[in-house]
Design a protein around this motif. Structure first.
Motif, PDB file in Angstrom:
ATOM      1  N   PHE A  37      71.114  29.375  81.117  1.00 31.33           N
ATOM      2  CA  PHE A  37      70.174  28.846  80.147  1.00 31.33           C
ATOM      3  C   PHE A  37      69.116  29.910  79.887  1.00 31.33           C
ATOM      4  CE2 PHE A  37      71.153  24.251  79.924  1.00 31.33           C
ATOM      5  CZ  PHE A  37      72.104  24.185  80.926  1.00 31.33           C
ATOM      6  N   ARG A  38      68.349  29.734  78.825  1.00 29.74           N
ATOM      7  CA  ARG A  38      67.262  30.679  78.554  1.00 29.74           C
ATOM      8  C   ARG A  38      66.081  29.952  77.942  1.00 29.74           C
ATOM      9  NH1 ARG A  38      70.019  34.114  73.527  1.00 29.74           N
ATOM     10  NH2 ARG A  38      69.834  32.484  71.921  1.00 29.74           N
ATOM     11  N   GLN A  39      64.912  30.554  78.123  1.00 31.42           N
ATOM     12  CA  GLN A  39      63.697  29.981  77.558  1.00 31.42           C
ATOM     13  C   GLN A  39      62.857  31.093  76.965  1.00 31.42           C
ATOM     14  OE1 GLN A  39      61.295  27.624  80.248  1.00 31.42           O
ATOM     15  NE2 GLN A  39      60.387  26.522  78.529  1.00 31.42           N
ATOM     16  N   ALA A  40      62.659  31.024  75.661  1.00 36.86           N
ATOM     17  CA  ALA A  40      61.828  31.978  74.959  1.00 36.86           C
ATOM     18  C   ALA A  40      60.380  31.486  74.954  1.00 36.86           C
ATOM     19  CB  ALA A  40      62.320  32.163  73.522  1.00 36.86           C
ATOM     20  N   LYS A  43      59.035  28.021  73.476  1.00 37.56           N
ATOM     21  CA  LYS A  43      60.192  27.185  73.146  1.00 37.56           C
ATOM     22  C   LYS A  43      60.718  26.484  74.382  1.00 37.56           C
ATOM     23  CE  LYS A  43      61.768  29.910  69.181  1.00 37.56           C
ATOM     24  NZ  LYS A  43      62.937  30.577  68.557  1.00 37.56           N
ATOM     25  N   GLU A  44      61.539  25.450  74.160  1.00 41.76           N
ATOM     26  CA  GLU A  44      62.150  24.749  75.268  1.00 41.76           C
ATOM     27  C   GLU A  44      63.347  25.557  75.789  1.00 41.76           C
ATOM     28  OE1 GLU A  44      61.060  20.143  74.018  1.00 41.76           O
ATOM     29  OE2 GLU A  44      63.143  20.801  74.070  1.00 41.76           O
ATOM     30  N   ARG A  45      63.683  25.273  77.019  1.00 39.29           N
ATOM     31  CA  ARG A  45      64.849  25.931  77.601  1.00 39.29           C
ATOM     32  C   ARG A  45      66.113  25.446  76.889  1.00 39.29           C
ATOM     33  NH1 ARG A  45      64.876  26.302  83.974  1.00 39.29           N
ATOM     34  NH2 ARG A  45      65.023  24.023  83.827  1.00 39.29           N
ATOM     35  N   GLU A  46      67.016  26.382  76.636  1.00 35.74           N
ATOM     36  CA  GLU A  46      68.226  26.042  75.905  1.00 35.74           C
ATOM     37  C   GLU A  46      69.464  26.557  76.620  1.00 35.74           C
ATOM     38  OE1 GLU A  46      68.231  27.829  72.024  1.00 35.74           O
ATOM     39  OE2 GLU A  46      68.296  29.876  72.810  1.00 35.74           O
ATOM     40  N   PHE A  47      70.574  25.899  76.363  1.00 31.74           N
ATOM     41  CA  PHE A  47      71.857  26.258  76.946  1.00 31.74           C
ATOM     42  C   PHE A  47      72.373  27.544  76.313  1.00 31.74           C
ATOM     43  CE2 PHE A  47      76.012  25.718  78.676  1.00 31.74           C
ATOM     44  CZ  PHE A  47      76.909  26.029  77.669  1.00 31.74           C
ATOM     45  N   ALA A  92      64.173  36.324  76.106  1.00 31.55           N
ATOM     46  CA  ALA A  92      63.874  35.087  76.822  1.00 31.55           C
ATOM     47  C   ALA A  92      63.963  35.350  78.318  1.00 31.55           C
ATOM     48  CB  ALA A  92      64.862  33.991  76.429  1.00 31.55           C
ATOM     49  N   VAL A  93      63.541  34.363  79.079  1.00 30.47           N
ATOM     50  CA  VAL A  93      63.834  34.339  80.516  1.00 30.47           C
ATOM     51  C   VAL A  93      65.161  33.606  80.674  1.00 30.47           C
ATOM     52  CG1 VAL A  93      63.110  33.562  82.787  1.00 30.47           C
ATOM     53  CG2 VAL A  93      61.402  34.362  81.134  1.00 30.47           C
ATOM     54  N   TYR A  94      66.093  34.241  81.373  1.00 30.27           N
ATOM     55  CA  TYR A  94      67.428  33.682  81.561  1.00 30.27           C
ATOM     56  C   TYR A  94      67.560  33.109  82.963  1.00 30.27           C
ATOM     57  CZ  TYR A  94      69.065  35.552  77.146  1.00 30.27           C
ATOM     58  OH  TYR A  94      69.246  35.796  75.803  1.00 30.27           O
ATOM     59  N   TYR A  95      68.106  31.884  83.022  1.00 30.60           N
ATOM     60  CA  TYR A  95      68.244  31.158  84.275  1.00 30.60           C
ATOM     61  C   TYR A  95      69.707  30.859  84.572  1.00 30.60           C
ATOM     62  CZ  TYR A  95      63.256  30.171  83.653  1.00 30.60           C
ATOM     63  OH  TYR A  95      61.897  30.281  83.473  1.00 30.60           O
ATOM     64  N   CYS A  96      70.063  31.019  85.832  1.00 33.73           N
ATOM     65  CA  CYS A  96      71.368  30.615  86.319  1.00 33.73           C
ATOM     66  C   CYS A  96      71.240  29.203  86.888  1.00 33.73           C
ATOM     67  CB  CYS A  96      71.802  31.611  87.403  1.00 33.73           C
ATOM     68  SG  CYS A  96      73.353  31.236  88.210  1.00 33.73           S
ATOM     69  N   ALA A  97      72.255  28.373  86.651  1.00 30.04           N
ATOM     70  CA  ALA A  97      72.235  27.001  87.126  1.00 30.04           C
ATOM     71  C   ALA A  97      73.573  26.641  87.753  1.00 30.04           C
ATOM     72  CB  ALA A  97      71.921  26.053  85.973  1.00 30.04           C
ATOM     73  N   PHE A  98      73.562  25.703  88.697  1.00 32.60           N
ATOM     74  CA  PHE A  98      74.749  25.357  89.478  1.00 32.60           C
ATOM     75  C   PHE A  98      74.759  23.866  89.755  1.00 32.60           C
ATOM     76  CE2 PHE A  98      77.954  26.439  92.697  1.00 32.60           C
ATOM     77  CZ  PHE A  98      77.883  25.341  93.536  1.00 32.60           C
ATOM     78  N   ARG A  99      75.969  23.298  89.749  1.00 32.33           N
ATOM     79  CA  ARG A  99      76.097  21.923  90.208  1.00 32.33           C
ATOM     80  C   ARG A  99      77.413  21.786  90.960  1.00 32.33           C
ATOM     81  NH1 ARG A  99      76.481  16.951  87.264  1.00 32.33           N
ATOM     82  NH2 ARG A  99      77.986  16.427  88.891  1.00 32.33           N
ATOM     83  N   ASP A 100      77.416  20.915  91.933  1.00 34.59           N
ATOM     84  CA  ASP A 100      78.641  20.606  92.653  1.00 34.59           C
ATOM     85  C   ASP A 100      79.537  19.758  91.764  1.00 34.59           C
ATOM     86  OD1 ASP A 100      76.587  20.140  95.520  1.00 34.59           O
ATOM     87  OD2 ASP A 100      77.903  21.845  95.114  1.00 34.59           O
ATOM     88  N   GLY A 101      80.837  20.016  91.862  1.00 34.75           N
ATOM     89  CA  GLY A 101      81.785  19.192  91.126  1.00 34.75           C
ATOM     90  C   GLY A 101      81.927  19.602  89.668  1.00 34.75           C
ATOM     91  N   ARG A 102      82.857  18.961  89.017  1.00 34.40           N
ATOM     92  CA  ARG A 102      83.114  19.258  87.615  1.00 34.40           C
ATOM     93  C   ARG A 102      82.468  18.222  86.732  1.00 34.40           C
ATOM     94  NH1 ARG A 102      89.269  18.749  86.182  1.00 34.40           N
ATOM     95  NH2 ARG A 102      88.410  18.494  84.104  1.00 34.40           N
ATOM     96  N   ILE A 103      82.186  18.624  85.496  1.00 31.89           N
ATOM     97  CA  ILE A 103      81.650  17.713  84.489  1.00 31.89           C
ATOM     98  C   ILE A 103      82.419  17.951  83.201  1.00 31.89           C
ATOM     99  CG2 ILE A 103      79.337  17.448  85.454  1.00 31.89           C
ATOM    100  CD1 ILE A 103      78.366  19.695  83.672  1.00 31.89           C
ATOM    101  N   ILE A 104      82.313  17.006  82.295  1.00 33.54           N
ATOM    102  CA  ILE A 104      83.005  17.195  81.028  1.00 33.54           C
ATOM    103  C   ILE A 104      82.364  18.345  80.271  1.00 33.54           C
ATOM    104  CG2 ILE A 104      83.751  14.793  80.901  1.00 33.54           C
ATOM    105  CD1 ILE A 104      81.479  14.272  78.936  1.00 33.54           C
TER     106      ILE A 104
END
Length: 127
Positions: A37-40, A43-47, A92-104
């Motif tokens: 994700f990134r945030q300029a 602005k709001e953070r965006e995918f 922008a500031v770029y962020y890495c994100a993680f979640r367990d399991g799969r999602i659609i």
């Protein structure tokens, strides 16, 4: 508890390239989803991009499609974002994100779906 540390940001001229890295530690789940994700400023953070552990099913924001590539190295617990043909609006500031399991696939765009976040790395593209 998963910890994420981004690196690779910096200053680059328009048309240039950068590769962001995200080191993930503490991962125990065999199935997971990662995202960038990134945030300029102002602005709001965006995918930006997301993918599943199986290295398939990559999803990109329309604004970066064809220019950015997300990838995973499971052996190194690393997530990458290769950014080519950079534009000033990619700053922008770029962020890495993680979640367990799969999602659609559509849910990959939603930051509320992710459990862990890195501290961010600044990317500045000059015109």
């Amino acid at each position: 508890q998963v910890q994420l540390v981004e690196s690779g940001g910096g200053l680059v001229q328009a048309g240039g390239s950068l590769r962001l890295s995200c080191a993930a530690s503490g991962r125990t789940s065999r199935t997971y989803t990662v995202g960038w994700f990134r945030q300029a400023p102002g602005k709001e953070r965006e995918f930006v991009a997301g993918m599943r552990w199986s290295k398939g099913n990559k999803v990109y924001a329309d604004s970066v499609k064809g220019r950015f590539t997300i990838s995973i190295d499971n052996s190194k617990n690393m997530v990458y974002l290769q950014m080519d043909s950079l534009k000033p609006e990619d700053t922008a500031v770029y962020y890495c994100a993680f979640r367990d399991g799969r999602i659609i696939l559509s849910a990959m765009r939603m930051e509320t779906q992710y459990h862990y976040w890195g501290q961010g790395t600044q990317v500045t593209v000059s015109s």
